[in-house]
Motif scaffolding. Structure first.
Motif, PDB file in Angstrom:
ATOM      1  N   LEU A 323     -19.328  78.447 -45.312  1.00 47.11           N
ATOM      2  CA  LEU A 323     -18.804  78.152 -46.642  1.00 47.11           C
ATOM      3  C   LEU A 323     -18.754  79.452 -47.427  1.00 47.11           C
ATOM      4  O   LEU A 323     -19.778  80.044 -47.752  1.00 47.11           O
ATOM      5  N   LEU A 324     -17.542  79.907 -47.713  1.00 46.76           N
ATOM      6  CA  LEU A 324     -17.363  81.176 -48.400  1.00 46.76           C
ATOM      7  C   LEU A 324     -17.473  81.003 -49.915  1.00 46.76           C
ATOM      8  O   LEU A 324     -17.194  79.916 -50.442  1.00 46.76           O
ATOM      9  N   GLY A 326     -16.791  80.580 -53.684  1.00 44.15           N
ATOM     10  CA  GLY A 326     -15.613  80.101 -54.392  1.00 44.15           C
ATOM     11  C   GLY A 326     -14.840  79.026 -53.666  1.00 44.15           C
ATOM     12  O   GLY A 326     -13.850  78.514 -54.197  1.00 44.15           O
ATOM     13  N   ARG A 327     -15.257  78.674 -52.457  1.00 47.95           N
ATOM     14  CA  ARG A 327     -14.579  77.627 -51.687  1.00 47.95           C
ATOM     15  C   ARG A 327     -15.394  76.338 -51.768  1.00 47.95           C
ATOM     16  O   ARG A 327     -16.628  76.369 -51.850  1.00 47.95           O
ATOM     17  N   ASP A 328     -14.705  75.201 -51.709  1.00 50.20           N
ATOM     18  CA  ASP A 328     -15.402  73.919 -51.714  1.00 50.20           C
ATOM     19  C   ASP A 328     -15.514  73.314 -50.322  1.00 50.20           C
ATOM     20  O   ASP A 328     -16.173  72.298 -50.131  1.00 50.20           O
ATOM     21  N   ARG A 329     -14.870  73.957 -49.317  1.00 49.91           N
ATOM     22  CA  ARG A 329     -14.955  73.488 -47.943  1.00 49.91           C
ATOM     23  C   ARG A 329     -15.202  74.664 -47.012  1.00 49.91           C
ATOM     24  O   ARG A 329     -14.740  75.775 -47.270  1.00 49.91           O
ATOM     25  N   VAL A 331     -14.853  77.094 -43.654  1.00 52.05           N
ATOM     26  CA  VAL A 331     -13.696  77.619 -42.925  1.00 52.05           C
ATOM     27  C   VAL A 331     -13.284  76.595 -41.872  1.00 52.05           C
ATOM     28  O   VAL A 331     -14.126  76.076 -41.140  1.00 52.05           O
ATOM     29  N   TYR A 363     -11.568  84.774 -44.872  1.00 51.04           N
ATOM     30  CA  TYR A 363     -10.610  83.987 -44.090  1.00 51.04           C
ATOM     31  C   TYR A 363      -9.223  84.105 -44.696  1.00 51.04           C
ATOM     32  O   TYR A 363      -9.008  83.842 -45.871  1.00 51.04           O
ATOM     33  N   ASP A 365      -5.596  82.585 -44.307  1.00 51.86           N
ATOM     34  CA  ASP A 365      -4.802  81.503 -43.729  1.00 51.86           C
ATOM     35  C   ASP A 365      -3.414  82.025 -43.388  1.00 51.86           C
ATOM     36  O   ASP A 365      -2.635  82.378 -44.271  1.00 51.86           O
ATOM     37  N   ASN A 384      -2.197  81.716 -47.615  1.00 50.02           N
ATOM     38  CA  ASN A 384      -2.617  82.270 -48.890  1.00 50.02           C
ATOM     39  C   ASN A 384      -2.205  83.721 -49.085  1.00 50.02           C
ATOM     40  O   ASN A 384      -2.495  84.305 -50.124  1.00 50.02           O
TER      41      ASN A 384
END
Length: 438
Positions: A323-324, A326-329, A331, A363, A365, A384
């Protein structure tokens, strides 16, 4: 094993990420003051996104697989044929399972391998969510052996139907295949089956073609290909139906038996072959390794890809949950993520030995591409990188799709041999049989 004076880096798992990592480590350090060891239960590697083509007979895996032993000699690491059993973090050792032959005789005993740094890259397996009958009656496409098994069963079913039609006048005889899971694997396999069926008439099955293939694709979600934009997924849905695939969305499988797939809305779908391609989790044994794991058995790692409980142990690919900030999910478990994680793991293994700060994984995308065999290729590129998605299809999408495998070849073999294999691949398309039937 090797002298204790050497730094010993052990990588468990020879999938796309693990194989690229040992190639990079071997090229960087060689055998002088490092001992790079790949531990893998299989003896050859084939890129997992190609397994649906192996299963349908469109690809001869013998021509495209990589032998770990020869690859290790070329790139300066060692290959140990074995499967991970446990980790002794206090002694910095892994323990591998004993290996047995087909007659049950022990080939290699339980083994202890020392490590200074350990990387776990064992990939993922299908998640059947505990659905009754799936483990007993479904086929999976997680490795070469399973793909070969599916191809053998498919050919037998086609031969059976061809015989019934030719000798017993059974004009309604069909090969019925039910695929559960509307992600890339399920969609690509459905299309590839029609391509294979169309070619069988040229390989001795004179009364068999795609009209005798009934394929049902079941997806529990509201649409297939959830990783793609809705309009692109809709185009794939339409293309599959044009081929003859019955696509059922919003349909949950409740159980399987020997002859049918049963759904929550009361359907009983008859199937000669049942394929489960829904959901991914990490192998169950990871939850017993004294490392932090999530409900999918994935090893929880920090942005540096180090495990949360041991700085000397890294994890990458489908078996890692990262989980990076600022991400909510976490990778997503995708081939491109494993490739990018291998780059970061390589960089951080260098830095940790040099006493430099480690870098966080980022990551990027690159988008998603889906091949509907020879019929169409669709997807979205860039992801992204441009703040959004760019829809592609046709020749542009096909070129991009093929480029993914070319990049994999270069990552695994280096530029010289990678490009040589790419050129040979074009030659083989001309000289190879269209289908592998043995």
């Amino acid at each position: 094993m090797a002298s204790a004076k050497k730094k010993q880096i052990v990588v468990v798992g020879g999938g796309a990420g693990g194989l690229e990592l040992v190639r990079r480590l071997g090229a960087k350090y060689g055998r002088d003051d490092h001992d790079i060891i790949l531990v893998e239960k299989n003896r050859t590697h084939i890129w997992k996104p190609l397994l649906h083509e192996v299963a349908a007979g469109s690809l001869d895996a013998n021509m495209d697989e990589v032998g770990y032993g020869g690859h290790a000699v070329r790139w300066g690491y060692r290959f140990f044929n074995g499967a991970l059993e446990r980790i002794d973090r206090d002694k910095r050792q892994i323990v591998t399972q004993p290996m047995f032959d087909a007659e049950g005789r022990e080939v290699v005993g339980r083994h202890h391998i020392r490590y200074d740094y350990l990387v776990l890259s064992v990939g993922g397996v299908s998640n059947d969510f505990g659905t009754p009958g799936v483990a007993e009656h479904a086929l999976f496409l997680e490795n070469r052996r399973q793909a070969d098994d599916f191809r053998g069963r498919l050919l037998n079913a086609c031969l059976r139907v061809s015989h019934l039609a030719a000798n017993q006048g059974a004009d309604d005889a069909r090969v019925r295949v039910c695929i559960v899971g509307g992600g890339a694997t399920g969609v690509e396999l459905a299309a590839e089956l029609y391509n294979a069926a169309a070619a069988l008439r040229h390989y001795g099955l004179e009364v068999f073609d795609e009209s005798r293939m009934d394929v049902t694709l079941i997806e529990a979600g509201p649409r297939i290909l959830p990783a793609l934009p809705e309009d692109i997924a809709g185009a794939a849905h339409e293309e599959l139906e044009n081929l003859g695939v019955e696509v059922l969305t919003g349909t949950m499988v409740t159980k399987m038996d020997e002859t049918h797939v049963h759904t929550k809305d009361g359907r009983a779908i008859r199937a000669d072959l049942k394929v489960w391609a829904a959901g991914v989790k990490a192998p169950d044994f990871l939850s017993d390794l004294d490392l932090e794991t999530n409900r999918l058995n994935q090893i929880v790692v920090r942005p540096t890809l180090q495990t949360t409980v041991d700085d000397r142990i890294f994890a990458l690919g489908d078996c890692a949950s990262c989980l990076l900030p600022g991400r909510d999910r976490p990778v997503p478990p995708r081939a491109q993520a494993a490739h990018q994680m291998a780059e970061t793991a390589f960089e951080n293994l260098k830095r940790i030995q040099e006493g430099r700060p480690l870098k966080d994984f980022v990551y990027r995308d690159r988008g998603s591409l889906v091949s509907l065999s020879r019929y169409s290729t669709i997807g979205s590129l860039m992801g992204n990188l441009v703040g959004g998605r760019m829809a592609v299809e046709g020749r542009v999408a096909r070129f991009a799709y093929l480029s993914l495998y070319r990049l994999h070849l270069i990552a695994v073999h280096g530029w010289l041999k990678g490009w040589t294999l790419i050129v040979l691949g074009h030659v083989n398309q001309i000289v190879r049989p269209r289908l592998k039937l043995h």
